[in-house]
Structure formats: C-alpha cells, structure tokens
Design a protein around this motif. Structure first.
Motif, PDB file in Angstrom:
ATOM      1  N   LEU A  59     -16.426   6.427 -11.456  1.00 58.88           N
ATOM      2  CA  LEU A  59     -17.817   5.898 -11.171  1.00 58.88           C
ATOM      3  C   LEU A  59     -17.876   4.712 -10.532  1.00 58.88           C
ATOM      4  CD1 LEU A  59     -19.186   7.931 -13.828  1.00 58.88           C
ATOM      5  CD2 LEU A  59     -18.896   9.279 -11.346  1.00 58.88           C
ATOM      6  N   TYR A  60     -16.713   3.452 -11.483  1.00 58.72           N
ATOM      7  CA  TYR A  60     -17.351   1.687 -10.803  1.00 58.72           C
ATOM      8  C   TYR A  60     -15.650   1.477 -10.766  1.00 58.72           C
ATOM      9  CZ  TYR A  60     -20.855   3.543 -14.433  1.00 58.72           C
ATOM     10  OH  TYR A  60     -21.865   3.826 -14.827  1.00 58.72           O
ATOM     11  N   THR A  61     -15.697   1.893  -9.404  1.00 56.14           N
ATOM     12  CA  THR A  61     -14.424   1.330  -8.398  1.00 56.14           C
ATOM     13  C   THR A  61     -14.950   0.067  -8.011  1.00 56.14           C
ATOM     14  OG1 THR A  61     -14.430   3.358  -7.481  1.00 56.14           O
ATOM     15  CG2 THR A  61     -13.252   2.530  -6.650  1.00 56.14           C
ATOM     16  N   PRO A  62     -13.940  -0.831  -8.604  1.00 53.54           N
ATOM     17  CA  PRO A  62     -13.891  -2.543  -8.052  1.00 53.54           C
ATOM     18  C   PRO A  62     -13.124  -2.560  -6.856  1.00 53.54           C
ATOM     19  CG  PRO A  62     -12.313  -2.227  -9.907  1.00 53.54           C
ATOM     20  CD  PRO A  62     -12.847  -0.734  -9.802  1.00 53.54           C
ATOM     21  N   GLY A  63     -13.518  -3.265  -5.692  1.00 57.44           N
ATOM     22  CA  GLY A  63     -13.428  -3.518  -4.760  1.00 57.44           C
ATOM     23  C   GLY A  63     -12.394  -3.594  -4.142  1.00 57.44           C
ATOM     24  N   PHE A  64     -11.642  -4.154  -5.173  1.00 54.32           N
ATOM     25  CA  PHE A  64      -9.986  -4.453  -4.305  1.00 54.32           C
ATOM     26  C   PHE A  64      -9.054  -3.493  -4.435  1.00 54.32           C
ATOM     27  CE2 PHE A  64     -10.101  -5.800  -9.068  1.00 54.32           C
ATOM     28  CZ  PHE A  64      -9.368  -4.914  -9.031  1.00 54.32           C
ATOM     29  N   ILE A  65      -9.650  -2.893  -5.321  1.00 57.57           N
ATOM     30  CA  ILE A  65      -8.747  -1.205  -5.561  1.00 57.57           C
ATOM     31  C   ILE A  65      -8.789  -0.086  -4.745  1.00 57.57           C
ATOM     32  CG2 ILE A  65      -7.727  -1.755  -7.889  1.00 57.57           C
ATOM     33  CD1 ILE A  65      -9.292   0.002  -8.599  1.00 57.57           C
ATOM     34  N   ASP A  66     -10.122  -0.217  -4.203  1.00 58.30           N
ATOM     35  CA  ASP A  66     -10.689   0.692  -3.324  1.00 58.30           C
ATOM     36  C   ASP A  66     -10.195   1.458  -2.120  1.00 58.30           C
ATOM     37  OD1 ASP A  66     -12.816   2.598  -2.717  1.00 58.30           O
ATOM     38  OD2 ASP A  66     -14.196   2.060  -2.187  1.00 58.30           O
ATOM     39  N   THR A  67     -10.169   2.442  -1.697  1.00 57.57           N
ATOM     40  CA  THR A  67      -9.792   2.629  -0.589  1.00 57.57           C
ATOM     41  C   THR A  67     -11.008   3.604   0.158  1.00 57.57           C
ATOM     42  OG1 THR A  67     -10.017   5.301  -1.927  1.00 57.57           O
ATOM     43  CG2 THR A  67      -7.957   4.272  -1.250  1.00 57.57           C
ATOM     44  N   VAL A 340       0.913   7.980  -4.458  1.00 58.93           N
ATOM     45  CA  VAL A 340      -0.483   8.723  -3.461  1.00 58.93           C
ATOM     46  C   VAL A 340      -1.854   7.411  -2.899  1.00 58.93           C
ATOM     47  CG1 VAL A 340      -2.535   9.489  -3.850  1.00 58.93           C
ATOM     48  CG2 VAL A 340      -0.185  10.451  -5.108  1.00 58.93           C
ATOM     49  N   TYR A 341      -1.458   6.411  -4.084  1.00 59.72           N
ATOM     50  CA  TYR A 341      -2.742   5.228  -3.797  1.00 59.72           C
ATOM     51  C   TYR A 341      -1.670   4.455  -2.726  1.00 59.72           C
ATOM     52  CZ  TYR A 341      -4.909   1.128  -4.556  1.00 59.72           C
ATOM     53  OH  TYR A 341      -6.185  -0.246  -4.044  1.00 59.72           O
ATOM     54  N   LEU A 342      -0.773   3.688  -2.339  1.00 60.36           N
ATOM     55  CA  LEU A 342      -0.689   3.069  -1.477  1.00 60.36           C
ATOM     56  C   LEU A 342      -0.971   3.672  -0.471  1.00 60.36           C
ATOM     57  CD1 LEU A 342       1.662   1.257  -3.486  1.00 60.36           C
ATOM     58  CD2 LEU A 342       0.589   0.341  -2.591  1.00 60.36           C
ATOM     59  N   PRO A 343      -0.631   4.475   0.209  1.00 62.22           N
ATOM     60  CA  PRO A 343      -0.611   5.447   1.029  1.00 62.22           C
ATOM     61  C   PRO A 343      -2.249   5.767   1.527  1.00 62.22           C
ATOM     62  CG  PRO A 343       0.805   6.471   0.770  1.00 62.22           C
ATOM     63  CD  PRO A 343       0.616   5.803  -0.310  1.00 62.22           C
ATOM     64  N   ASN A 344      -3.044   5.712   1.030  1.00 59.40           N
ATOM     65  CA  ASN A 344      -4.202   5.999   1.000  1.00 59.40           C
ATOM     66  C   ASN A 344      -4.996   4.554   1.683  1.00 59.40           C
ATOM     67  OD1 ASN A 344      -4.862   9.005   1.073  1.00 59.40           O
ATOM     68  ND2 ASN A 344      -4.594   8.340  -1.425  1.00 59.40           N
ATOM     69  N   ARG A 345      -4.340   3.253   0.685  1.00 51.98           N
ATOM     70  CA  ARG A 345      -4.974   2.050   0.992  1.00 51.98           C
ATOM     71  C   ARG A 345      -4.946   1.841   2.325  1.00 51.98           C
ATOM     72  NH1 ARG A 345      -7.388  -2.008   1.548  1.00 51.98           N
ATOM     73  NH2 ARG A 345      -7.981  -3.859  -0.200  1.00 51.98           N
ATOM     74  N   LEU A 346      -3.710   1.317   2.432  1.00 52.05           N
ATOM     75  CA  LEU A 346      -3.495   1.484   3.393  1.00 52.05           C
ATOM     76  C   LEU A 346      -3.608   1.924   5.299  1.00 52.05           C
ATOM     77  CD1 LEU A 346       0.267   0.729   2.842  1.00 52.05           C
ATOM     78  CD2 LEU A 346      -1.167  -0.893   3.271  1.00 52.05           C
ATOM     79  N   LEU A 347      -4.550   3.399   4.738  1.00 53.70           N
ATOM     80  CA  LEU A 347      -4.609   4.331   6.047  1.00 53.70           C
ATOM     81  C   LEU A 347      -5.981   3.452   6.630  1.00 53.70           C
ATOM     82  CD1 LEU A 347      -4.391   7.350   6.655  1.00 53.70           C
ATOM     83  CD2 LEU A 347      -7.114   7.956   5.760  1.00 53.70           C
ATOM     84  N   GLY A 348      -5.798   3.870   7.837  1.00 55.39           N
ATOM     85  CA  GLY A 348      -6.490   2.856   8.630  1.00 55.39           C
ATOM     86  C   GLY A 348      -6.013   1.539   8.980  1.00 55.39           C
ATOM     87  N   VAL A 349      -5.538   0.470   7.856  1.00 57.94           N
ATOM     88  CA  VAL A 349      -4.874  -0.853   8.386  1.00 57.94           C
ATOM     89  C   VAL A 349      -4.318  -0.300   9.221  1.00 57.94           C
ATOM     90  CG1 VAL A 349      -4.097  -2.595   7.090  1.00 57.94           C
ATOM     91  CG2 VAL A 349      -6.226  -1.440   5.839  1.00 57.94           C
ATOM     92  N   HIS A 350      -4.336  -1.537  10.287  1.00 58.85           N
ATOM     93  CA  HIS A 350      -3.987  -2.048  11.627  1.00 58.85           C
ATOM     94  C   HIS A 350      -2.629  -2.542  11.494  1.00 58.85           C
ATOM     95  CE1 HIS A 350      -6.016   1.223  12.586  1.00 58.85           C
ATOM     96  NE2 HIS A 350      -5.253   2.234  13.335  1.00 58.85           N
ATOM     97  N   LEU A 351      -2.288  -3.346  11.650  1.00 60.16           N
ATOM     98  CA  LEU A 351      -1.116  -4.094  11.660  1.00 60.16           C
ATOM     99  C   LEU A 351       0.108  -4.323  13.044  1.00 60.16           C
ATOM    100  CD1 LEU A 351      -0.359  -7.446  11.015  1.00 60.16           C
ATOM    101  CD2 LEU A 351       1.969  -5.694   9.505  1.00 60.16           C
ATOM    102  N   PHE A 352      -0.593  -5.196  14.231  1.00 57.82           N
ATOM    103  CA  PHE A 352       0.252  -4.989  15.821  1.00 57.82           C
ATOM    104  C   PHE A 352      -0.170  -3.764  16.108  1.00 57.82           C
ATOM    105  CE2 PHE A 352       2.855  -8.021  12.290  1.00 57.82           C
ATOM    106  CZ  PHE A 352       2.384  -8.879  13.698  1.00 57.82           C
ATOM    107  N   GLY A 353      -1.072  -3.319  15.997  1.00 53.33           N
ATOM    108  CA  GLY A 353      -1.722  -1.702  16.871  1.00 53.33           C
ATOM    109  C   GLY A 353      -1.003  -0.708  15.790  1.00 53.33           C
ATOM    110  N   VAL A 354      -0.153  -1.036  14.727  1.00 53.21           N
ATOM    111  CA  VAL A 354       0.089   0.379  13.961  1.00 53.21           C
ATOM    112  C   VAL A 354      -0.434   0.612  12.774  1.00 53.21           C
ATOM    113  CG1 VAL A 354       2.739   0.982  12.851  1.00 53.21           C
ATOM    114  CG2 VAL A 354       2.896  -0.910  15.042  1.00 53.21           C
ATOM    115  N   ASN A 355      -1.188   2.095  12.570  1.00 52.15           N
ATOM    116  CA  ASN A 355      -1.351   2.196  11.210  1.00 52.15           C
ATOM    117  C   ASN A 355      -1.057   2.568   9.857  1.00 52.15           C
ATOM    118  OD1 ASN A 355      -3.327   2.945   9.421  1.00 52.15           O
ATOM    119  ND2 ASN A 355      -4.233   4.994  10.506  1.00 52.15           N
ATOM    120  N   LEU A 356      -0.955   1.128   9.157  1.00 54.18           N
ATOM    121  CA  LEU A 356       0.137   1.140   8.092  1.00 54.18           C
ATOM    122  C   LEU A 356       0.271   2.682   7.650  1.00 54.18           C
ATOM    123  CD1 LEU A 356      -0.565  -2.410   7.235  1.00 54.18           C
ATOM    124  CD2 LEU A 356       1.190  -1.464   8.813  1.00 54.18           C
TER     125      LEU A 356
END
Length: 407
Positions: A59-67, A340-356
């Motif tokens: 309900l009160y998700t800090p921006g730095f840990i949001d997915t 669980v969290y790390l793959p969902n946090r990196l979902l959509g984050v691209h580095l050198f054209g690769v989805n992390l």
C-alpha cells in the motif's frame, strides 16, 4: 596449541586477524548479533512491527523498491508463496540435512489437489450441487485436503527412500519431481494433460457491485489493494503460522534430533536417536508445507499446467534456502525474497539491448558461485544462532557457579 570453546569454535584471541575481519564484515552478521542478544519479549515486539510493516508495503511502496514492470502486490504475493516453500524445504534440507532436489513435486501435488477438486474441467470436480464442496468455501476446504494429500505423498516417498543418503537420496527425489510432472502431463483424462486445469476456486470475500467475484479474483486488478495484495496478506498470515509451528518444533526434542542428524547421522544413531523416524517426520512436515504453497498458487493463478512444475523451479527453491542460510527460517525467507524480487525488479530494464529480467538464471548462478567461495554457509547462517544459544547457556552456568561460590 589452539584453544576452543565448548561449542568447538576457536576463541577470538586465537583467530587470525583476516578471519576476524571477514567474520565481522560478513553480510548479516551484525544484524544477527544484535538479534541474538535481544530478550524474547523484545524479539516478539520486533517481529510484530516487522511483519506489520511488511504487510503495509504494497500500500505504501517506496519508489526505490517498486517494480515498474509488474504490480508490486503481485510480486509480493509470489514472494510469500516461495517463502512458504523455502520454509518447508528448509525443514528437510537445512534442519535435517537431507538433499531434496524434487521438492517441486510436493508443490505440484498440492496445486493439483485443489485443481482436481474445484476446476470445472476436472472429472473429479466437487464444487456445486452434485459435489461435497460449497462454491463459496471450496478453496478454503481444499487447503487442509491439499496439505494432507501432500503429506501422505511425502510419507509414501520417504518410507522406502529415506534409508538412502547423500547423492542417492538426491537422485530419488529428483526422479519423484519429474514423475509427478510427467504424470500430470500424460494423464489427460484426469489432469487435462498439457492444456491444464482452469477456473480453479479461490476465496470469495468482499463481493460487491464493483467486484462481483470478490477481492481475491483477478478482476480486482486496479489500485494498490489489488488481488495480488490480498493474496499476499493471506499468504503472510499462513507464513507466520508456519513460522510459529516450525519454531516450536526447533526448540523441541524433534528439532534437537534434526540438528543431530544434520551434523552427524551416525553419531546421532549411536546416541540413541531414531534417525529414520525423525527424517521421515521432517519429510512429511516439509511436504505438507509445500502442499500449502501449491494450494495458494492454484487459487491465485486459477490455472495449473505441468510446465509450471519443472526441475528449474525446484532448483530455484533450493537456491532460496542456500542463499538465505540453511537452517535459518528468517534467512530462507530473505533468500526467497531475492529469488522473486530481483527478476521482477529488473524486468524491462535493458542494458546493451538485453532485458536484464531474462538473465535471472545467470545472476543466481553467479551469486551461488560467489557465495560458495566467500560465504558457503549462506547470508544468515544458522550455526551462529546455535552458538548464541550455547553462549547463553554457558553464561547461565557461570552465573549459577558464581552464586554458589558467593553463598
């Protein structure tokens, strides 16, 4: 000549400076040290505050840990399911020292038990007028059934196989996980094969005009208190109950027998511990907890198929236990969160054209290699926790001796 304390650990004055530095700077040691020194009422209060804050996180998700790529409530619902699995697997692997590579089979048995009894596409559907399950309470009634069936499967598997040890037991459990998946894939007349079973029952709560199917249905997809958040709250309540149950077992004769078996099974048997009985207890209890998580999964997703229970998922469950610290309940929960969290946090984050987010297996593999080199006992090892109890016992004995001397 090196001096050792009664727990078998080198005293601080005999340890090398590099060893002391690595111990002091190791992740989790400072937090664990403070935690071990707290009184039990303070620990309970801290636990209430911690789990209360965790419940409010969607309900009160800090921006730095949001997915940003996926609902944070859905991520937390997935986390609590994996955390329950990790606690159950920790009973088998961490506390008793049995290498189980097919734990996903128990997860599948729990999910398919709920699916077979509640899905309209199942020939064994028992929901409605002709069945014995009420449509409003079908999922809740199936949860204890799923745990009982899964515990029974653990008993059936463990009785002939738990006399094996090490790699042999690992191969047998690996085969069990694959057999369950193949049965679900090939018994088309019962499990609907690779097409799976859909429209599985879920809790009917909060039904109203805007949400005719309740807050647990996938129709509740808007806002922070979406259906993922509600499943997270339900799973959190169940996880707390399991933690209390397993914690009481740890402090009982059963828990002490598990630790003895884990440290040296032959020595435990010589000292009179019925190792087979206590290993079977661990296997059955761990299986029942895995079945509970499978029931949660089936109700949340409302669809099960054999592809969801492959060997890769079983390895990820084991990674959560190893990363967090085998034998430490809170440690394996933290390991489940990372899984669980790390793959969902990196979902959509691209580095050198690769989805992390697609490289999670690479990241976890590297993390395991690094952990085995620098921290083989995990981020929050249980050994230090056991030593803390030993230190408290020695302090109590010394105070008793001092009081006798003063008298």
């Amino acid at each position: 000549m090196s001096h050792r304390d009664p727990a078998g650990e080198p005293r601080s004055e005999d340890a090398k400076p590099s060893q002391l530095a690595s111990t002091l700077l190791a992740p989790g040691d400072v937090i664990r040290g403070h935690w071990d020194n707290l009184d039990r009422p303070v620990k309970w209060l801290a636990g209430v505050v911690l789990f209360g804050a965790l419940a409010l996180l969607p309900l009160y998700t800090p921006g730095f840990i949001d997915t940003p790529g996926i609902s944070f409530g859905g991520t937390m619902a997935q986390f609590v399911m994996v955390a329950i699995i990790a606690i159950g697997l920790n009973v088998v692997v961490g506390q008793t020292g049995l290498l189980d590579l097919g734990y996903v089979g128990f997860y599948a048995v729990g999910a398919y038990t709920v699916a077979l009894l509640t899905s309209p596409t199942s020939p064994w559907n028992q929901v409605g007028v002709e069945g014995f399950l009420s449509s409003d309470w079908a999922w809740l009634a199936c949860v204890p059934l799923a745990m009982a069936v899964t515990a029974l499967s653990g008993l059936i598997l463990g009785t002939p196989t738990l006399r094996l040890r090490g790699d042999y037991l690992a191969i047998v459990t690996l085969g069990f996980g694959e057999i369950i998946r193949l049965l679900a894939d090939n018994l088309s007349d019962i499990t609907n094969g690779s097409r799976g079973l859909d429209r599985i029952a879920y809790p009917k709560l909060g039904e109203r005009e805007g949400l005719p199917n309740g807050v647990f249905s996938n129709g509740n997809s808007g806002g922070d208190a979406n259906y993922g958040t509600w499943w997270f709250w339900l799973g959190l309540i169940l996880m707390i109950g399991i933690l209390l149950f397993v914690g009481n077992l740890e402090r009982s004769r059963v828990g002490r027998a598990w630790v003895a078996i884990r440290e040296d099974e032959d020595a435990a048997e010589v000292m009179g511990v019925n190792t087979f009985k206590f290993k079977l207890w661990a296997f059955v209890i761990g299986a029942g907890i895995g079945g509970l998580s499978g029931a949660l999964y089936a109700g949340q997703v409302q669809y099960v198929a054999p592809t969801n229970f492959n060997i890769i998922n079983s390895m990820l469950f084991l990674v959560a236990v190893v990363l967090g610290g085998q034998g430490n309940k809170l440690g394996v929960i933290f390991g489940a969160f990372l899984i669980v969290y790390l793959p969902n946090r990196l979902l959509g984050v691209h580095l050198f054209g690769v989805n992390l987010g697609d490289l999670k297996y690479l990241f976890f593999g590297i993390a395991l290699v690094a952990l085995m080199i620098f921290r083989p006992q995990g981020l929050f090892p249980v050994r230090q926790q056991l030593l803390a109890y030993g230190k408290a016992a020695r302090k109590l004995l010394r105070s008793a001796d001092d009081s006798k001397a003063a008298a």
